[in-house]
Design a protein around this motif. Structure first.
Motif, PDB file in Angstrom:
ATOM      1  N   CYS A 193       0.811  -1.224   0.000  1.00 23.42           N
ATOM      2  CA  CYS A 193       0.000   0.000   0.000  1.00 23.42           C
ATOM      3  C   CYS A 193       0.840   1.266   0.000  1.00 23.42           C
ATOM      4  O   CYS A 193       0.535   2.219  -0.691  1.00 23.42           O
TER       5      CYS A 193
ATOM      6  N   CYS B  81      -2.004   5.855  -1.220  1.00 22.36           N
ATOM      7  CA  CYS B  81      -2.207   5.288   0.115  1.00 22.36           C
ATOM      8  C   CYS B  81      -2.987   6.260   0.997  1.00 22.36           C
ATOM      9  O   CYS B  81      -3.932   5.859   1.690  1.00 22.36           O
TER      10      CYS B  81
ATOM     11  N   CYS C  86      -6.695   5.611   2.312  1.00 17.68           N
ATOM     12  CA  CYS C  86      -6.818   5.434   3.762  1.00 17.68           C
ATOM     13  C   CYS C  86      -7.943   6.294   4.324  1.00 17.68           C
ATOM     14  O   CYS C  86      -8.761   5.814   5.099  1.00 17.68           O
TER      15      CYS C  86
ATOM     16  N   ARG D 225      -8.928  -1.325   2.129  1.00 16.39           N
ATOM     17  CA  ARG D 225      -8.096  -0.228   1.632  1.00 16.39           C
ATOM     18  C   ARG D 225      -6.845  -0.745   0.916  1.00 16.39           C
ATOM     19  O   ARG D 225      -6.462  -0.222  -0.126  1.00 16.39           O
TER      20      ARG D 225
END
Length: 163
Positions: A46, A53, A57, A128
């Motif tokens: 990630c 990211c 997130c 995620r």
């Protein structure tokens, strides 16, 4: 006498080490980059793209909207997919089910490794990370309309509008 034969066989092996072609195995480099059934990056990579990211997130619906727009060739709006994902995620907690369907589409379209159970597990446990992996895969394949460096590629119209 056996030690001289033994030494001779080692010298023979050292003079001509086996190659990958002799064993009918691809080289490690070929296995890593030429295997069409592997994702271009891992699920836990990630942070390899800091901006992706961070966006994913704090607001996974944005990344998901981009994925949907890329997979559906622009037929589904990024905003509508992101909105629906946000409603499902923040109102019911089941946005992962919606995003799971697009992971399956990507995996089947590009014949990537995995199965439905793995897709479900990835989105339920670590949505995620899964979204980041999917977007990186689409970007690697040139579907998102941007390069690896994050610079948007503007399509060039050859036969523009004529007045």
């Amino acid at each position: 006498m056996s030690s001289t034969n033994h030494d001779a066989s080692y010298q023979k092996l050292l003079a001509n080490p086996p190659s990958y072609e002799d064993d009918h195995l691809p080289s490690p480099v070929a296995m890593e980059f030429d295997n069409p059934t592997r994702w271009s990056s891992g699920l836990s990579n990630c942070c390899s793209d800091a901006s992706l990211c961070c966006i994913t997130c704090w607001c996974p619906c944005i990344t998901f909207g981009r994925i949907v727009e890329a997979v559906d060739d622009g037929k589904t709006s990024c905003v509508s997919a992101a909105g629906l994902h946000a409603i499902l995620t923040y109102a019911t907690g089941c946005g992962w089910i919606y995003s799971l369907t697009y992971r399956s589409k990507i995996r089947k379209h590009y014949t990537l490794g995995g199965n439905a159970f793995g897709d479900c597990l990835a989105h339920f446990c670590c949505e995620r990370c899964a979204l980041c992996q999917e977007y990186r895969e689409l970007r690697q394949r040139g579907v998102t309309g941007e390069t690896k460096d994050g610079v948007e590629v503007v399509p060039v119209v050859t036969n523009g509008m004529i007045r």
